[in-house]
Design a protein around this motif. Structure first.
Motif, PDB file in Angstrom:
ATOM      1  N   UNK A 285       0.711  -1.046   0.076  1.00 50.44           N
ATOM      2  CA  UNK A 285       0.003  -0.067  -0.040  1.00 50.44           C
ATOM      3  C   UNK A 285       0.863   1.228   0.021  1.00 50.44           C
ATOM      4  N   UNK A 286       1.745   1.140   0.789  1.00 55.57           N
ATOM      5  CA  UNK A 286       2.949   2.414   1.056  1.00 55.57           C
ATOM      6  C   UNK A 286       3.492   2.681  -0.539  1.00 55.57           C
ATOM      7  N   UNK A 287       3.828   1.424  -1.160  1.00 61.42           N
ATOM      8  CA  UNK A 287       4.460   1.579  -2.484  1.00 61.42           C
ATOM      9  C   UNK A 287       3.570   2.249  -3.428  1.00 61.42           C
TER      10      UNK A 287
ATOM     11  N   UNK B 265       9.343  15.398   3.703  1.00 61.50           N
ATOM     12  CA  UNK B 265       9.796  15.904   2.488  1.00 61.50           C
ATOM     13  C   UNK B 265       8.562  15.322   1.214  1.00 61.50           C
ATOM     14  N   UNK B 266       8.332  14.354   1.478  1.00 62.15           N
ATOM     15  CA  UNK B 266       7.125  13.526   0.643  1.00 62.15           C
ATOM     16  C   UNK B 266       5.904  14.517   0.655  1.00 62.15           C
ATOM     17  N   UNK B 267       5.612  14.985   2.072  1.00 61.62           N
ATOM     18  CA  UNK B 267       4.513  15.831   2.274  1.00 61.62           C
ATOM     19  C   UNK B 267       4.662  16.970   1.583  1.00 61.62           C
ATOM     20  N   UNK B 268       5.746  17.699   1.737  1.00 58.31           N
ATOM     21  CA  UNK B 268       5.813  19.049   1.327  1.00 58.31           C
ATOM     22  C   UNK B 268       6.019  18.925  -0.337  1.00 58.31           C
ATOM     23  N   UNK B 269       6.922  18.232  -0.800  1.00 58.37           N
ATOM     24  CA  UNK B 269       7.041  18.072  -2.183  1.00 58.37           C
ATOM     25  C   UNK B 269       5.868  17.734  -3.027  1.00 58.37           C
ATOM     26  N   UNK B 270       5.138  16.807  -2.388  1.00 57.19           N
ATOM     27  CA  UNK B 270       3.697  16.491  -3.042  1.00 57.19           C
ATOM     28  C   UNK B 270       2.798  17.595  -2.989  1.00 57.19           C
ATOM     29  N   UNK B 271       2.400  18.433  -1.776  1.00 58.14           N
ATOM     30  CA  UNK B 271       1.747  19.514  -1.879  1.00 58.14           C
ATOM     31  C   UNK B 271       2.424  20.391  -2.944  1.00 58.14           C
ATOM     32  N   UNK B 272       3.647  20.867  -2.863  1.00 55.80           N
ATOM     33  CA  UNK B 272       4.132  21.535  -3.849  1.00 55.80           C
ATOM     34  C   UNK B 272       3.980  21.508  -5.113  1.00 55.80           C
TER      35      UNK B 272
ATOM     36  N   UNK C 299      -3.489  15.389  -7.397  1.00 51.51           N
ATOM     37  CA  UNK C 299      -4.516  15.884  -6.577  1.00 51.51           C
ATOM     38  C   UNK C 299      -4.811  14.632  -5.583  1.00 51.51           C
ATOM     39  N   UNK C 300      -5.206  13.486  -5.981  1.00 50.85           N
ATOM     40  CA  UNK C 300      -5.357  12.156  -5.080  1.00 50.85           C
ATOM     41  C   UNK C 300      -4.294  12.103  -4.117  1.00 50.85           C
ATOM     42  N   UNK C 301      -3.354  12.096  -4.592  1.00 47.93           N
ATOM     43  CA  UNK C 301      -1.936  11.752  -3.586  1.00 47.93           C
ATOM     44  C   UNK C 301      -1.797  12.750  -2.685  1.00 47.93           C
ATOM     45  N   UNK C 302      -2.125  14.294  -3.047  1.00 48.03           N
ATOM     46  CA  UNK C 302      -1.976  15.204  -2.186  1.00 48.03           C
ATOM     47  C   UNK C 302      -2.871  15.046  -0.879  1.00 48.03           C
ATOM     48  N   UNK C 303      -4.020  14.429  -1.160  1.00 48.52           N
ATOM     49  CA  UNK C 303      -5.271  14.269  -0.143  1.00 48.52           C
ATOM     50  C   UNK C 303      -4.716  13.128   0.690  1.00 48.52           C
TER      51      UNK C 303
ATOM     52  N   UNK D 211       2.471   6.299  -7.269  1.00 48.14           N
ATOM     53  CA  UNK D 211       1.304   7.026  -8.015  1.00 48.14           C
ATOM     54  C   UNK D 211       1.880   8.514  -8.532  1.00 48.14           C
ATOM     55  N   UNK D 212       2.635   9.046  -7.246  1.00 48.83           N
ATOM     56  CA  UNK D 212       3.135  10.534  -7.620  1.00 48.83           C
ATOM     57  C   UNK D 212       4.027  10.693  -8.686  1.00 48.83           C
TER      58      UNK D 212
END
Length: 578
Positions: A18-20, A179-186, A274-278, A25-26
């Motif tokens: 699931x994590x993978x 970093x994954x959180x920030x770069x995904x939203x970015x 967008x789906x991954x950011x959420x 996806x992003x």
């Protein structure tokens, strides 16, 4: 064997799966933004504007009432269009200038009389039959401003280069999760912001920031999935991050075919993130990084969560790993200060001794060569002719089988033994293309695709190989610095292609030389297939010494092995149960 590893990974390790898939996806959005400028910054056919309303248009022997009807006949930038205005004036319209015919009453294409030359002060007229709007047409990036259009992709790649280093280092210091959180939203925020930029300079600045976060995500995502999956599935899991990147390229081709206005096209591409950011905030930190920072309680929580998802009744205990690690450190403390988690690591640690330094230089050269060859072959494929959207789609699609073959070869032959022949093969293909007659178009196309296929295997493999060659404490930094060299190659690639004006085969010659040199130097690298991830620089150094066993010569290697046991939770126990 490779497919069975993936099946085992999906069935036995639900948490990691699931994590993978959430993480990779992003990676599609990275492929999207990297190639978005292919259609967003295209330069259509154009001519200088004219002062007034047109009554007749003449192009060679064809006449029409509007310029729009002439574009289908346009064949070369050397052409010009003759227009007669309602006030009787006759103008010759070139791409970057316009000429007013003096004392001419008859409308004819050829004219030997006097002309007055004027600049294009009334703007330009663009062919909008394929693209309704691009950044080039919106801000008139043609003629004396053409160099601004040519800087769009290099400045993006410069952002990719800087982002790879910055976020790779931040991930080692602050953790992969943040970093994954920030770069995904970015990626989502800057991707949408690009569509609403008001001029060229704001457009380039926002895309530069978008490049930084896209590169940062891609670099850290490779490290993230590598630290979450175990030996059995590590090859397939890491390599197929590239497959999702290639799918992003295919999405660019599809959206480009359906949407012909650049800012709407950019919005549609950005929505894919967008789906991954959420849901990205639910991703946990990797136990590897938590243990390297001595955050044992947090690591145990992640391990317990993984055990519940994977239905493992007796998950490993961090306290057991720590006791082993402390014993190892006590016995190997003399002369070794690499095991101190309090030490702040930087790029100089990649040159801490001769073995690691030689490894770093070789790895950087492979990254540079892979990127250079990848983009040189890709830019060459643009001249295949036919439908440009289909061409780009196939450029992305050709990468999918290359990664499957690479995974099988890596599991069967090893990382190094796969990398060497494909690097040398790409060099040989470059030489082969030079001897193919220019009239054999199909054969040239097939050879170029074969070259892209072979360099794609090496390009995809080096991500995983780099992550396995370096210890946890500098792994993100190693991948990030390697990606920096990769982006240097991608920035150099367009200029390399410009050398075709010197000699048509000069780009292929340079790629062939670099690929051959990289293949020879790769022989000195250690094999990492089936070996546990290392945790300290001492362990990484010992991995390259054939005559010494890590378990016998370097006590801290036990801690790395213990961590590797942890990463798939009872791998030996599962095998026994089978």
């Amino acid at each position: 064997e490779g497919f069975s590893s993936v099946k085992c990974f999906l069935s036995l390790y639900r948490f990691q799966a699931c994590v993978y898939f959430a993480s990779v996806f992003q990676a599609m959005s990275c492929g999207i933004h990297y190639l978005a400028s292919v259609f967003m910054a295209v330069t259509p056919n154009f001519v200088c504007g004219f002062p007034g309303n047109v009554s007749r248009v003449l192009f060679h022997n064809s006449s029409a009432s509007s310029i729009e009807a002439i574009w289908t006949l346009w064949t070369s930038a050397e052409n010009y269009i003759v227009v007669q205005l309602e006030n009787g004036e006759i103008w010759e319209l070139d791409q970057c200038s316009r000429s007013k015919r003096e004392l001419s009453l008859d409308l004819a294409y050829e004219y030997k009389g006097n002309k007055s030359v004027f600049p294009c002060s009334d703007g330009f007229l663009y062919d909008d039959t394929k693209w309704k709007s691009t950044v080039v047409t919106q801000w008139d990036l043609v003629c004396d401003r053409e160099w601004l259009a040519k800087l769009i992709q290099p400045t993006f790649m410069l952002g990719v280069l800087i982002g790879a280093v910055i976020f790779g280092d931040i991930a080692d210091r602050l953790g992969r999760q943040r970093v994954i959180w920030f770069t995904s939203a970015g990626q989502f925020v800057f991707g949408i912001a690009v569509a609403f930029t008001f001029d060229y300079y704001s457009f380039v600045i926002v895309r530069f920031l978008l490049a930084m976060v896209s590169s940062g995500y891609l670099v850290v995502a490779f490290v993230y999935v590598t630290e979450f999956v175990g030996i059995k599935a590590r090859t397939w899991a890491s390599m197929h991050v590239h497959a999702f990147f290639a799918m992003g390229i295919m999405i660019v081709a599809l959206v480009g075919f359906l949407v012909r206005t650049w800012w709407v096209y950019q919005i549609f591409l950005s929505i894919a993130t967008l789906p991954f950011v959420l849901c990205c905030w639910m991703l946990p930190e990797t136990p590897f990084w938590l243990l390297s920072e001595e955050r044992y309680e947090d690591a145990q929580k992640v391990i317990d969560t993984m055990a519940r998802w994977n239905k493992v009744s007796a998950p490993c205990k961090v306290s057991e790993l720590c006791s082993v690690q402390q014993d190892d450190l006590a016995s190997g403390r003399t002369g070794d200060d690499d095991t101190s988690s309090a030490k702040k690591h930087n790029i100089l640690d990649l040159f801490c001794n001769w073995q690691i330094a030689r490894r770093t230089i070789t790895v950087w050269l492979i990254w540079f060569t892979g990127s250079l060859g990848y983009y040189v072959f890709s830019l060459s494929s643009v001249s295949l002719g036919g439908n440009e959207y289909l061409n780009l789609f196939l450029i992305g699609a050709v990468e999918l089988p290359c990664y499957i073959i690479a995974c099988v070869a890596m599991d069967k032959l090893g990382r190094r033994n796969t990398l060497i022949p494909f690097l040398i093969l790409s060099a040989l293909i470059c030489v082969l293309i030079m001897f193919i007659p220019q009239d054999f178009n199909i054969l040239i196309i097939l050879a170029n695709m074969a070259g892209k296929f072979s360099i794609g295997v090496a390009f995809g493999l080096i991500y995983l190989y780099t992550a396995e060659l370096y210890p946890t404490i500098v792994r993100s930094l190693a991948v990030g610095s390697g990606s920096m060299m990769c982006r240097v190659g991608s920035v150099v690639a367009p200029f390399c292609v410009y050398l075709r004006s010197v000699w048509i085969f000069m780009p292929l010659l340079l790629v062939g030389i670099m690929a051959l040199l990289s293949g020879i130097l790769t022989i000195m690298l250690p094999e990492t297939l089936g070996k546990p991830l290392t945790n300290t620089l001492v362990e990484a150094t010992e991995m390259g010494r054939k005559k010494k066993s890590c378990s016998e010569k370097t006590p801290p290697a036990h801690s790395g092995a213990a961590l590797e046991k942890m990463e798939m939770f009872g791998q030996e126990r599962v095998s026994t149960d089978k």
